[in-house]
Design an enzyme around this catalytic site. Structure first.
Site, PDB file in Angstrom:
ATOM      1  N   CYS A 127      -6.343   4.187  -3.418  1.00 26.56           N
ATOM      2  CA  CYS A 127      -6.383   2.739  -3.143  1.00 26.56           C
ATOM      3  C   CYS A 127      -7.501   1.982  -3.857  1.00 26.56           C
ATOM      4  O   CYS A 127      -7.244   1.048  -4.603  1.00 26.56           O
ATOM      5  CB  CYS A 127      -6.553   2.475  -1.651  1.00 26.56           C
TER       6      CYS A 127
ATOM      7  N   HIS B 246      -0.178   2.306  -5.671  1.00 30.16           N
ATOM      8  CA  HIS B 246       0.306   3.572  -6.204  1.00 30.16           C
ATOM      9  C   HIS B 246       1.417   4.014  -5.305  1.00 30.16           C
ATOM     10  O   HIS B 246       1.849   3.315  -4.424  1.00 30.16           O
ATOM     11  CB  HIS B 246      -0.783   4.638  -6.297  1.00 30.16           C
TER      12      HIS B 246
ATOM     13  N   ASP C 197       0.819  -1.207   0.000  1.00 29.13           N
ATOM     14  CA  ASP C 197       0.000   0.000   0.000  1.00 29.13           C
ATOM     15  C   ASP C 197       0.860   1.268   0.000  1.00 29.13           C
ATOM     16  O   ASP C 197       1.621   1.496   0.942  1.00 29.13           O
ATOM     17  CB  ASP C 197      -0.902  -0.018   1.235  1.00 29.13           C
ATOM     18  N   ASP C 198       0.741   2.060  -1.035  1.00 34.95           N
ATOM     19  CA  ASP C 198       1.435   3.362  -1.102  1.00 34.95           C
ATOM     20  C   ASP C 198       2.960   3.264  -1.109  1.00 34.95           C
ATOM     21  O   ASP C 198       3.635   4.131  -0.548  1.00 34.95           O
ATOM     22  CB  ASP C 198       1.031   4.267   0.078  1.00 34.95           C
TER      23      ASP C 198
ATOM     24  N   HIS D 195      -9.783  -3.270  -1.727  1.00 36.64           N
ATOM     25  CA  HIS D 195     -10.019  -2.294  -0.671  1.00 36.64           C
ATOM     26  C   HIS D 195     -11.262  -2.761   0.082  1.00 36.64           C
ATOM     27  O   HIS D 195     -12.231  -3.184  -0.541  1.00 36.64           O
ATOM     28  CB  HIS D 195     -10.244  -0.901  -1.277  1.00 36.64           C
TER      29      HIS D 195
END
Ligand code: NAG
Ligand code: NAG
Ligand code: NAG
Ligand code: NAG
Ligand code: NAG
Ligand code: NAG
Length: 492
Positions: A84, A335, A45-46, A138
């Site tokens: 997300c 991302h 995540d991220d 998600h």
């Protein structure tokens, strides 16, 4: 540190989409379940390319670097929308946000857009045991509160029990009290349940691998890690890897003069954390005090190193169970900030299918809302070197013909409280962006959320940056390029 999978692992390392690593054996195109390849899909995540394998000199990521060292690593991989839920639904269905019609967190594509097949669903329908651990889809309505069960998964997905403390007051501040902070190094024995979500997810994934060791069917295991997404809640020993005096500031922290206000992200999510609120940073542009900038970077890097050890444990288990030589490992982020060839996350679906020897879904017609199984991305099989094959099918395309598309919605022309994550009904403007190897070109155009229609004659702003001469995108050339010069500027 554990040693990650060796042997014939495959992997697709991807950050904002970023990479694929694969060494394919000659038997991999076979189509019997006995020699079918397993899939381990790791979603982070991220995560941006703050990793040793992307040339970062400060960040310690030995396990991911080792995975990358025998994988195909994509240097220019792009998410279709840097949020997300829209990003995950896009790459897990292989459809762009304009097809899933998800730009926020409030709808389930099967009822809202079309009954699109997902990557795990496709593998399940082809005889795989499919399993989800942690944050893959998600959570919430975007996956019907069930991570798209039963369609995508053979068993109910696993969620770590300690996830519920992520945004609660578990961070010890300088005042000795507990806070819901952005910066949250913790002593793991002191936090509720004495563990952290990503540690629990690794443990669960390792248990599932042990079970699968003796399974007659191949498996598709997706493991979704929460870090380094904010808040930076991580075991405090990782902070020691990054002494504050060694942390450099971001190379380019100023807001560029030529940036249209509609393009600016006012990071409202970060401002809500108690430690950030206390700084009383002006909205929307800041600045963030320099000392705190260093601390944010320190904790981001520490979270990446913590994540890296989890990936190491997982890949060690794959090795120890002697599954590494029969498993394709794909590693991607939903991302991050963007940093060979350009690729898009939407290509993960056809590529994984191709690598596993399944039929690659056909290209989608336009529109494709009625088609359950098709691909908007490309099968990137040709990027992988087939080490064991005499013939090398690697056929690089003309890089100047490659384009990655992304989009991002906005509620207004100027930054406001919901600019980062507008709900569908509030979307007034859509930014459509193309990235080629030479430039990034973006137009912000009027958007009607009832009709899902963009109006390209209603241009609110534009951006044009040249990759070589302006790598940090400080000099917006869009206005210079109006009046007919644009075409010439963009000609290769
Ligand atoms: C959607 O697809 C799933 C999986 O193929 C199928 O079971 C279901 O019946 C479909 N729903 C509709 C409304 O077509
Ligand atoms: C979504 O979940 C609800 C409640 O579990 C269920 O009734 C509904 O059929 C699900 N939607 C689809 C498209 O499967
Ligand atoms: C911090 O920087 C100093 C000087 O460059 C270096 O000697 C030291 O190894 C660095 N510490 C860490 C933990 O990277
Ligand atoms: C926060 O900043 C604003 C303007 O920058 C100022 O007017 C206000 O007094 C500050 N509040 C606190 C609590 O420091
Ligand atoms: C993978 O390695 C194990 C142990 O080294 C071996 O028994 C097995 O045959 C190998 N499988 C393949 C497909 O090469
Ligand atoms: C492999 O077998 C499955 C199930 O029989 C079939 O659906 C799929 O199309 C086959 N793949 C290839 C590449 O032949």
């Amino acid at each position: 540190m554990p040693t990650p999978a060796s042997g014939r692992g495959f992997l697709w390392l991807s950050l904002v989409l970023s990479s694929v690593c694969v060494a394919l054996g000659s038997e991999t195109q076979a189509n019997s379940t006995t020699d079918a390849l397993n899939i381990l899909l790791i979603i982070v995540d991220d995560l941006r390319p703050s990793l040793g394998c992307y040339g970062d000199k400060l960040v310690r990521s030995p396990n991911i670097d080792q995975l990358a060292s025998h994988s195909l690593l994509f240097q220019n991989a792009f998410a279709q929308q840097a949020v997300c839920a829209p990003s995950r639904v896009s790459f897990l269905t292989g459809r762009r946000p304009d097809t899933t019609r998800l730009y926020d967190f409030n709808s389930y594509w099967r009822v809202h857009a079309g009954n699109f097949s997902t990557i795990p669903q496709y593998f399940k329908e082809n005889g795989y045991v499919t399993m989800s651990v942690g944050k893959v889809f998600h959570p919430g309505i975007t996956s019907n509160h069930t991570d798209d069960s039963p369609y995508s998964w053979s068993f109910p997905p696993y969620h770590p029990s300690s996830e519920k403390y992520e945004n609660t007051k578990t961070c010890r501040g300088p005042d000795g009290e507990l806070h819901a902070n952005l910066l949250c190094p913790v002593d793991v024995v002191d936090v509720p349940e004495g563990t952290l979500p990503d540690k629990q997810s690794t443990e669960q994934a390792v248990q599932l691998l042990e079970k699968m060791k003796t399974s007659a069917s191949p498996f598709f295991l997706a493991v979704g890690y929460h870090k380094p997404h904010i808040p930076f809640r991580y075991p405090k020993e990782f902070q020691k890897l990054y002494p504050l005096e060694n942390i450099t500031l971001a190379p380019d922290s100023e807001v560029p003069d030529g940036l249209p206000p509609v393009a600016y992200n006012p990071w409202m999510d970060i401002r809500q954390r108690e430690d950030v609120q206390a700084l009383n940073i002006s909205v929307p542009y800041g600045p963030i005090p320099v000392d705190f900038q260093r601390k944010i970077r320190q904790s981001y890097f520490a979270s990446v190193s913590y994540l890296d050890t989890q990936v190491g444990h997982l890949l060690s288990a794959l090795d120890d169970l002697q599954l590494a030589n029969s498993t394709i490992v794909a590693f991607t982020s939903d991302h991050g900030r963007q940093s060979m060839d350009l690729v898009e996350l939407v290509s993960l679906f056809p590529t994984l299918a191709g690598l596993a020897g399944l039929q690659v879904p056909p290209r989608c017609p336009v529109p494709s809302f009625h088609v359950e199984l098709c691909r908007e991305g490309k099968n990137l099989l040709k990027h992988f070197r087939f080490r064991d094959l005499e013939e090398d099918p690697y056929l690089p395309g003309n890089p100047r013909e490659l384009i990655a598309y992304s989009q991002y919605p906005r509620p207004a022309d100027f930054p406001q409280w919901n600019s980062d994550k507008p709900s569908l009904k509030d979307i007034k403007i859509m930014g459509y962006s193309i990235r080629t190897i030479d430039y990034r070109y973006t137009v912000w155009v009027g958007f009607n959320p009832d009709e899902f229609l963009a109006n390209f004659s209603d241009i609110h702003a534009g951006e044009l940056y040249f990759v070589d001469s302006d790598p940090f995108q400080d000099h917006n050339m869009y206005n210079d390029s109006q009046g007919g010069d644009l075409f010439q500027l963009l000609m290769p």
